[in-house]
Design a protein around this motif. Structure first.
Motif, PDB file in Angstrom:
ATOM      1  N   SER A   1       0.838  -1.193   0.000  1.00 28.21           N
ATOM      2  CA  SER A   1       0.000   0.000   0.000  1.00 28.21           C
ATOM      3  C   SER A   1       0.871   1.240   0.000  1.00 28.21           C
ATOM      4  N   TYR A   2       0.241   2.386  -0.332  1.00 24.86           N
ATOM      5  CA  TYR A   2       0.915   3.679  -0.330  1.00 24.86           C
ATOM      6  C   TYR A   2       0.392   4.501   0.848  1.00 24.86           C
ATOM      7  N   TYR A   3       1.318   5.176   1.551  1.00 25.46           N
ATOM      8  CA  TYR A   3       0.933   5.953   2.721  1.00 25.46           C
ATOM      9  C   TYR A   3       1.560   7.345   2.662  1.00 25.46           C
ATOM     10  N   LYS A   4       0.749   8.351   2.997  1.00 25.49           N
ATOM     11  CA  LYS A   4       1.253   9.707   3.191  1.00 25.49           C
ATOM     12  C   LYS A   4       1.187   9.998   4.679  1.00 25.49           C
ATOM     13  N   THR A   5       2.344  10.354   5.259  1.00 25.92           N
ATOM     14  CA  THR A   5       2.452  10.479   6.713  1.00 25.92           C
ATOM     15  C   THR A   5       2.925  11.869   7.099  1.00 25.92           C
TER      16      THR A   5
ATOM     17  N   GLU B   1      -5.550   4.144  -3.050  1.00 22.74           N
ATOM     18  CA  GLU B   1      -6.542   4.378  -4.104  1.00 22.74           C
ATOM     19  C   GLU B   1      -6.177   5.621  -4.921  1.00 22.74           C
ATOM     20  N   VAL B   2      -5.647   6.663  -4.243  1.00 20.81           N
ATOM     21  CA  VAL B   2      -5.238   7.886  -4.954  1.00 20.81           C
ATOM     22  C   VAL B   2      -4.106   7.575  -5.932  1.00 20.81           C
ATOM     23  N   LYS B   3      -3.122   6.780  -5.481  1.00 19.90           N
ATOM     24  CA  LYS B   3      -1.995   6.415  -6.336  1.00 19.90           C
ATOM     25  C   LYS B   3      -2.461   5.603  -7.538  1.00 19.90           C
ATOM     26  N   GLN B   4      -3.403   4.681  -7.295  1.00 20.13           N
ATOM     27  CA  GLN B   4      -3.924   3.884  -8.406  1.00 20.13           C
ATOM     28  C   GLN B   4      -4.633   4.778  -9.424  1.00 20.13           C
ATOM     29  N   ALA B   5      -5.373   5.787  -8.908  1.00 16.87           N
ATOM     30  CA  ALA B   5      -6.053   6.721  -9.810  1.00 16.87           C
ATOM     31  C   ALA B   5      -5.026   7.540 -10.605  1.00 16.87           C
ATOM     32  N   GLU B   6      -3.913   7.948  -9.935  1.00 16.92           N
ATOM     33  CA  GLU B   6      -2.855   8.697 -10.624  1.00 16.92           C
ATOM     34  C   GLU B   6      -2.246   7.874 -11.749  1.00 16.92           C
ATOM     35  N   LYS B   7      -2.040   6.570 -11.489  1.00 19.55           N
ATOM     36  CA  LYS B   7      -1.484   5.690 -12.523  1.00 19.55           C
ATOM     37  C   LYS B   7      -2.415   5.612 -13.725  1.00 19.55           C
ATOM     38  N   GLN B   8      -3.723   5.531 -13.434  1.00 18.53           N
ATOM     39  CA  GLN B   8      -4.682   5.452 -14.532  1.00 18.53           C
ATOM     40  C   GLN B   8      -4.658   6.748 -15.356  1.00 18.53           C
ATOM     41  N   ILE B   9      -4.583   7.891 -14.650  1.00 17.27           N
ATOM     42  CA  ILE B   9      -4.542   9.188 -15.348  1.00 17.27           C
ATOM     43  C   ILE B   9      -3.270   9.288 -16.194  1.00 17.27           C
TER      44      ILE B   9
END
Length: 742
Positions: free
Chosen positions: A472-476, A499-507
């Motif tokens: 997973s990706y985490y912003k801390t 989920e944000v990172k996955q959306a960025e990859k799609q974009i």
């Protein structure tokens, strides 16, 4: 000597020269390297002081005679020892040259090889000794002159014979002003009465040391530390005194400051809110401040002095305190130990005690210094904080984010709720590094250390273990936890941004697809334009009218110039801008090929800055260059005439705006030739030529300006009014190219 002695022999008698060479060649004392000259001017002009070790000089020469010969040589090569060798036994002349610095005066018919070699050898040694003596005297003088202490030498009657710069400056004088002073005049009037006794002491004992007040030039007095010694002459009789004087104004000031600081320290101790006491190694009170007196409910120090400090500690802590007293002897210090102390009447109260050992010069403990802080209010605050923490813990547990508290090493002390797939036991006590990918370990460590040092929060993004061990990706965001202005821990507020990172990859994937589509569009536009150009080329094969053929070629060139734009775009990393230097060179080559013009007949000079052009602006500029260059190749050089074409495209700073702070960048395009030029009737604003109309239209699109000059510009850009030819100069704002709508 290990190296040969370099000797310059100035002698006009060949026989004497050979004799001297033979004498020195047979010497066992040293080896000699002899250079000869028969005239003074020739010898001195050929060699410098660095070239020779010794000069053997005959005083009777063709170009100089007598003492003047010696004087000229000495001035020309100073520092080189000179031995006069002469055939005249002139005692008066010998004395004169020796006094003026000659090392020896040898009469030719009296000397032999041994005498000459020794004379040279000893002359060099004497010169070296003199040089070292001068250097030593210079060093000694420099040491005296640069001394920070004043140094004075007086005669037996106290008259100043010599003073250094520091002595004069200390007293506010120059060295010249103090030249005829008596040293006793520098003392204060009160101390002059005692000065006779000081002089007698110096004469009797040979020296005196002590403090005296001296007068400055401005009349003020200042304290000095004096050290005076008796100076004897060669016969052992007193000839004067040497005094070393130091201004101790600063020292006296520091001593006064030290006394004041001690008093200030006593005042600080007495005004300190904490109890401060001094005990002996057995714990008996030797001294304390008023805060300690008041802390225990007494009124004066005497009620505490002499008691053992253990008597002031509650019975429950006395045994532990006695053990700690022994421990502090080994450790030298103990800090922040909590005890229960007693007030008068037996009332207990909590304190925090820190103890340090004071040692003597041998390292033996002599006293304890104790700082005792009443922490009654602190205990109440901790209790309130505990209640607050319970409330905060409840709030944290219900927060949607994962919240952790760690120490400086990343060890997890608290977590509001665990990550899915991990239990509380699997999280508490571990470090954050157990749950993040290894490539982020160093970055997170440095971020935590920086937060502890600066007390400032930081953000970072990482990848790590997610629910059920997935990636997973985490912003801390980490922030410091402080207590008494000291960072004691770090909070980590963690947001799962998978989920944000996955959306960025799609974009990003979508953008790449659109970029590929746009590149393909540019490619197809280029192909379509090339198809149109090919159709014109085929049509040209069926047209016989020269005028129509020329129209078709001009149209095809215009299409090709636009096609080239899209070809460059297709090859470019940036699909919105053109590297214009490369484009212009390709375009010009294409036009030259279209008109089958040899570069040997018409020389082409191109000077272009590295400029990125927007697509529409590039199209406008390409059509301008196409029309102007085509016009030159068709009309400027008839009948196989040779010539030169100059194209320049540069960035310049605007100088036309009246505002001096205005500094907008401009782009300048110059197309020039040295051909036959335009007809005298040519009017740029009134022309029906299609090519010029296209140029004017494109300049208008660029919101620029155009100037026609009936002469040629050299490659340096200088206008050549006496040269025939044609120049078109176009300029427009660089920013306007982004707004150009082709």
């Amino acid at each position: 000597m290990s190296k040969p002695i370099k000797v310059l022999l100035i002698e006009d008698d060949p026989g004497d020269i050979r004799l001297i060479q033979k004498m020195l060649a047979g010497s066992d004392l040293a080896q000699f390297d002899i250079e000869c000259s028969n005239q003074l001017s020739t010898g001195l002009g050929k060699f410098s002081s660095d070239d020779i070790d010794m000069l053997l000089l005959d005083l009777l020469l063709p170009d100089s005679k007598g003492f003047n010969t010696f004087s000229s040589a000495r001035n020309k090569i100073p520092g080189v020892p000179i031995i006069v060798i002469t055939g005249v036994d002139d005692k008066e002349l010998a004395v004169k040259v020796i006094k003026e610095g000659a090392q020896d005066y040898l009469v030719k018919w009296e000397m032999d090889g041994d005498l000459l070699a020794k004379s040279i050898f000893y002359a060099i040694e004497r010169k070296d000794s003199e040089k070292k003596l001068v250097q030593y005297a210079s060093q000694l003088e420099a040491m005296v002159e640069n001394s920070i202490d004043g140094i004075a030498l007086s005669d037996i009657n106290n008259g100043l014979v010599y003073i250094n710069k520091a002595f004069a400056e200390i007293h506010g004088y120059t060295q010249e002003e103090m030249k005829y002073f008596k040293i006793s005049n520098l003392h204060s009037p009160e101390q002059r009465k005692d000065y006779t006794e000081i002089i007698d002491s110096i004469k009797t004992r040979g020296s005196w040391k002590g403090e005296l007040d001296h007068f400055r030039k401005d009349g003020t007095t200042f304290p000095t530390q004096m050290s005076t010694s008796l100076v004897m002459d060669a016969g052992g009789k007193p000839s004067g005194m040497l005094a070393i004087c130091r201004d101790i104004t600063e020292q006296k000031y520091i001593e006064a400051e030290l006394r004041d600081s001690r008093e200030t320290l006593r005042n600080i101790l007495e005004s300190s809110p904490n109890s401060i006491s001094v005990t002996d190694s057995s714990g008996n009170l030797l001294d304390c401040n008023l805060a300690m007196v008041e802390m225990h409910g007494f009124t004066v120090k005497e009620e505490l002095i002499g008691r053992n400090i253990l008597e002031l500690i509650a019975p429950v802590d006395r045994h532990r305190a006695a053990i700690n007293m022994k421990k502090v002897l080994k450790q030298q210090t103990l800090r922040n130990i909590e005890y229960s102390f007693l007030k008068r009447g037996g009332i207990e109260f909590p304190v925090e005690l820190s103890t340090s050992v004071v040692q003597d010069t041998k390292g033996e403990p002599i006293t304890f210094v104790n700082i005792i802080k009443d922490i009654t209010e602190h205990k109440k605050t901790l209790e309130a904080l505990k209640i607050s923490e319970e409330k905060w813990s409840s709030l944290a547990k219900n927060a949607p984010n994962t919240i952790l508290i760690t120490d400086e090493k990343g060890k997890i002390k608290f977590i509001n709720h665990t990550i899915e797939g991990f239990t509380q036991e699997e999280t508490i006590g571990k470090t954050v590094f157990d749950f993040i990918d290894p490539q982020f370990h160093d970055m997170v460590k440095e971020t935590i250390i920086e937060a502890f040092k600066t007390g400032e929060g930081k953000f970072y993004e990482i990848t790590g273990k997610g629910p059920k061990g997935t990636k997973s990706y985490y912003k801390t965001h980490i922030g410091p936890i402080t207590e008494d202005n000291e960072v004691i821990g770090i909070t980590h507020i963690v947001n799962d941004i998978t989920e944000v990172k996955q959306a960025e990859k799609q974009i990003l994937s979508s953008l790449k697809e659109k970029e590929a589509l746009l590149r393909e569009i540019h490619h197809r536009v280029k192909n379509n334009l090339q198809v149109i150009s090919s159709l014109f080329r085929l049509q040209s094969t069926q047209v016989l009218d020269p005028c129509v053929l020329e129209i078709l070629r001009e149209t095809r060139n215009r299409i090709d110039s636009m096609s080239l734009i899209y070809e460059k775009l297709y090859q470019s990393e940036d699909l919105t801008k053109i590297e214009f230097p490369k484009y212009i060179r390709s375009l010009v080559s294409q036009i030259f090929a279209s008109y089958k013009i040899s570069s040997e007949r018409i020389k082409l000079s191109i000077y272009i800055d590295e400029i990125l052009m927007a697509v529409d602006a590039a199209n406008c500029c390409s059509l301008i260059i196409n029309e102007l260059l085509s016009n030159i190749l068709k009309h400027a050089f008839p009948n196989e005439m040779t010539g030169e074409i100059y194209i320049e495209f540069k960035r310049i700073e605007s100088t036309t705006d009246p505002d001096p702070n205005y500094n907008e960048s401009m782009l300048s395009l110059i197309v020039s030739d040295n051909g036959i030029g335009m007809p005298d009737s040519f009017d740029l604003d009134n022309t029906d030529t299609l090519g010029i109309q296209i140029v004017l239209s494109m300049v208008e699109q660029l919101k620029g300006e155009i100037e026609y000059i009936p002469s040629f510009y050299r490659t340096s850009g200088e206008k050549q009014n006496n040269k025939p030819g044609t120049t078109f100069k176009i300029w427009f704002k660089e920013a306007i190219q982004q707004q150009c709508k082709y």
